[in-house]
Design an enzyme around this catalytic site. Structure first.
Site, short mmCIF file in Angstrom:
data_model
loop_
_atom_site.label_atom_id
_atom_site.label_comp_id
_atom_site.label_asym_id
_atom_site.label_seq_id
_atom_site.Cartn_x
_atom_site.Cartn_y
_atom_site.Cartn_z
N GLU A 197 0.79 -1.14 0.05
CA GLU A 197 -0.09 0.03 0.01
C GLU A 197 0.94 1.28 -0.01
OE1 GLU A 197 -2.30 -2.91 2.97
OE2 GLU A 197 -0.03 -2.45 2.21
N CYS A 237 -2.83 -2.60 7.54
CA CYS A 237 -2.30 -2.45 8.85
C CYS A 237 -2.74 -0.97 9.30
CB CYS A 237 -0.92 -3.02 9.01
SG CYS A 237 0.36 -1.70 8.36
N CYS A 252 -0.66 1.58 7.31
CA CYS A 252 -1.19 1.56 5.83
C CYS A 252 -2.34 2.30 6.01
CB CYS A 252 -1.25 0.59 5.03
SG CYS A 252 0.52 -0.28 4.77
#
Length: 132
Positions: free
Chosen positions: A49, A77, A80
């Site tokens: 990402e 996560c 990101c």
């Protein structure tokens, strides 16, 4: 999402974590397609990402990607997700849910050091920006 899945498979073939992200502008044009490179680059921040967002902002010459959607093979996560949010991504689509997203590795955190000085730096900066 199919492009992201194929890219994740390629990542796995080179012994990289098989996660990929595809940044799409206006529902059609692929702006960036990246897979994780944390092992390859020995850098824990090189998530798919993050790489896709970075490449997208460079290609479109803008900090904000509000005209773009992001397709990711794994639920992002926290790092990101925050990057996705501040990049103003229009829509996020992900494949697998991240069952490990709330794992904390035990880093000790201490705050408030030179709090007033640090806070004032930011306040002055943004006050000057708004007065321009």
């Amino acid at each position: 999402m199919e492009a992201a899945i194929e890219l994740a498979k390629r990542a796995q073939q080179i012994n990289e974590v098989p996660i990929a992200a595809v940044l799409v502008q206006d529902d059609a044009t692929i702006i960036s397609a990246q897979h994780n490179k944390t092992i390859l680059l020995n850098d824990n921040t090189m998530h798919a990402e993050m790489l896709a967002l970075r490449e997208g902002t460079l290609k479109l010459n803008t900090r904000y990607l509000s005209q773009c959607d992001l397709y990711v093979t794994l639920e992002p996560c926290q790092m990101c997700m925050h990057a996705i949010s501040i990049s103003r991504i229009r829509r996020l689509y992900f494949g697998s849910y991240n069952k490990l997203k709330n794992i904390w590795h035990g880093t000790q955190i201490y705050g408030g050091f030179y709090e007033e000085v640090c806070s004032n730096l930011l306040k002055v900066f943004f006050m000057q920006k708004r007065n321009l």
